[in-house]
Write an enzyme that holds these catalytic residues in place. Structure first.
Site, PDB file in Angstrom:
ATOM      1  CG  ASP A   1       3.442  16.150  11.160  1.00 41.84           C
ATOM      2  OD1 ASP A   1       3.347  17.156  10.103  1.00 41.84           O
ATOM      3  OD2 ASP A   1       4.080  14.688  10.876  1.00 41.84           O
TER       4      ASP A   1
ATOM      5  CG  LEU B   1      -2.238  -0.519   1.629  1.00 47.24           C
ATOM      6  CD1 LEU B   1      -2.850   0.517  -0.054  1.00 47.24           C
ATOM      7  CD2 LEU B   1      -2.316  -2.278   0.568  1.00 47.24           C
TER       8      LEU B   1
ATOM      9  CB  VAL C   1       2.269   0.291   4.756  1.00 40.70           C
ATOM     10  CG1 VAL C   1       0.404  -0.093   5.172  1.00 40.70           C
ATOM     11  CG2 VAL C   1       2.106   1.233   5.911  1.00 40.70           C
TER      12      VAL C   1
ATOM     13  CE  LYS D   1      16.128   7.623   5.720  1.00 41.44           C
ATOM     14  NZ  LYS D   1      16.759   9.158   6.366  1.00 41.44           N
TER      15      LYS D   1
END
Length: 412
Positions: free
Chosen positions: A271, A154, A162, A158
């Protein structure tokens, strides 16, 4: 039974991970070593973050050095997001994505309606693992890759990949994030990785992506993550260029709900951006990626100094190396709202130094096509002084939000 397995095994693995990593430093190679079966399931991706093992919070040496030479949307740390490739989704029939009227991607979701409770993680970093081991079911102590059918990739990053997976015993569809221990050690990510799991595994909210647990072997660490059928919201925004008021207000309201829950739990996300928002069914969002998240009470006098996140979303206090608190998430919500409606962040420039200056001055340029109500909300969110920023409760009751609710899709 499946719920209990995923609830308990993550807690045990969490507190034995760092010891196992240190012992097996010489036993790693770069190969992930996964054998892919022909299983077509589509979950989503997650990411990890960076921090020094010896200190809970360390400053990034230089903003300029930590960014790439290009103006690409990348985190400031040494890690990179695993992106969900929305263009590779197998296009089935029935259900449709509805980010706005201009885009429809027909897909069918295999996800189950009810999820499983995540692990209840203790606040103390140290605990008696022997005592915990006595309470764990035997199945949770021996979770391995063989318990899953591995599907397509998916996302890549780095730190790893997934995969789409299916739990053989329960038939549950999930995403499996695979990270090499060697990479975690080389990048000094062990402690930050552990803190991310401690935070996310204890979050239970309909607008927050679930972390069900994780396990490891001699080479890799595996995170078992919630499935979100439509992937990153960022990809939908790129396709549509910008969202209309009804769609954008619906997303902002949901992100505000998620942030309100986090702040109540004394967690700062740090974030917020479209890449870290996943899209499920019925336009339901899931806030993800807690790599930069920290525990910090909004009422506490303790402030944070770590510069973290993504350049375009950094608040002035971080740019100027000042202390920050939970209000950085309020600022990011304003940037997010602007990007949803305009198609790009408000302070984006080709030269990153110019971006720094515009953020520090809050050099905000509002396009004429934005509604007066949307403009008002953005201006109230993007205040240089953290104390002057609008609260999340005020965001959710803002006229722009309230007046667009009638156009939102009904959530099941």
């Amino acid at each position: 039974m499946y719920c209990r397995v995923f609830t308990h095994f993550s807690l045990y693995r969490l507190y034995t991970l760092s010891d196992n990593i240190n012992i097996n430093k010489t036993n790693h190679n770069k190969s992930i070593g996964l054998h892919q079966h022909r299983v077509n399931y589509m979950p989503r991706s997650m990411t990890a973050s960076s921090s020094q093992l010896k200190r809970i919070e360390t400053r990034i040496e230089s903003l300029s050095e930590s960014l790439s030479k290009s103006n690409a949307r990348k985190p400031l740390g040494k890690f990179q997001l695993n992106t969900f490739d929305n263009n590779k989704i197998t296009k089935l029939q029935n259900e449709k994505v509805r980010p706005s009227k201009s885009s429809h991607i027909p897909v069918k979701s295999p996800i189950r309606k009810k999820g499983h409770s995540p692990a209840q993680v203790l606040q103390n970093e140290r605990m008696d693992t022997k005592l915990l081991l006595q309470k764990l079911p035997s199945a949770s102590r021996h979770m391995t890759l063989d318990d899953f059918e591995i599907g397509k990739v998916l996302g890549k990053g780095k730190l790893g990949k997934v995969y789409c997976v299916k739990h053989k015993t329960s038939g549950y569809i999930a995403a499996l994030k695979v990270m090499a221990k060697k990479d975690l050690i080389d990048l000094k990510l062990e402690k930050n990785f552990r803190r991310e799991i401690e935070i996310q595994s204890n979050l239970i909210h309909p607008k927050i992506s679930r972390l069900y647990g994780f396990f490891y072997d001699h080479k890799n660490v595996y995170l078992i993550l919630e499935y979100s059928i439509h992937g990153e919201l960022y990809h939908h925004l790129k396709v549509q260029r910008r969202f209309n008021d009804a769609t954008a207000s619906h997303y902002i309201y949901q992100v505000a709900l998620a942030l309100d829950y986090l702040h109540t739990k004394h967690i700062i996300h740090r974030d917020i951006k479209p890449e870290n928002i996943l899209l499920s069914t019925d336009n339901c969002i899931k806030l993800s990626d807690f790599g930069w998240s920290v525990k910090s009470s909004p009422s506490s006098s303790t402030k944070r100094l770590t510069i973290c996140g993504t350049l375009d979303y950094l608040p002035p206090e971080m740019i100027e190396s000042n202390e920050h608190d939970y209000t950085v998430d309020i600022w990011s919500l304003g940037i997010l709202c602007y990007e949803f409606l305009v198609g790009k962040p408000p302070f984006e420039e080709i030269d990153k130094n110019s971006t720094y200056k515009r953020i520090a001055k809050v050099d905000l340029k509002i396009p004429s096509f934005l509604s007066s109500e949307a403009t008002d909300l953005i201006l109230r969110l993007l205040q240089k002084s953290p104390k002057k920023r609008i609260t999340l409760a005020e965001v959710m009751n803002h006229p722009w939000i309230m007046n667009n609710q009638q156009y939102w899709p009904n959530e099941n």
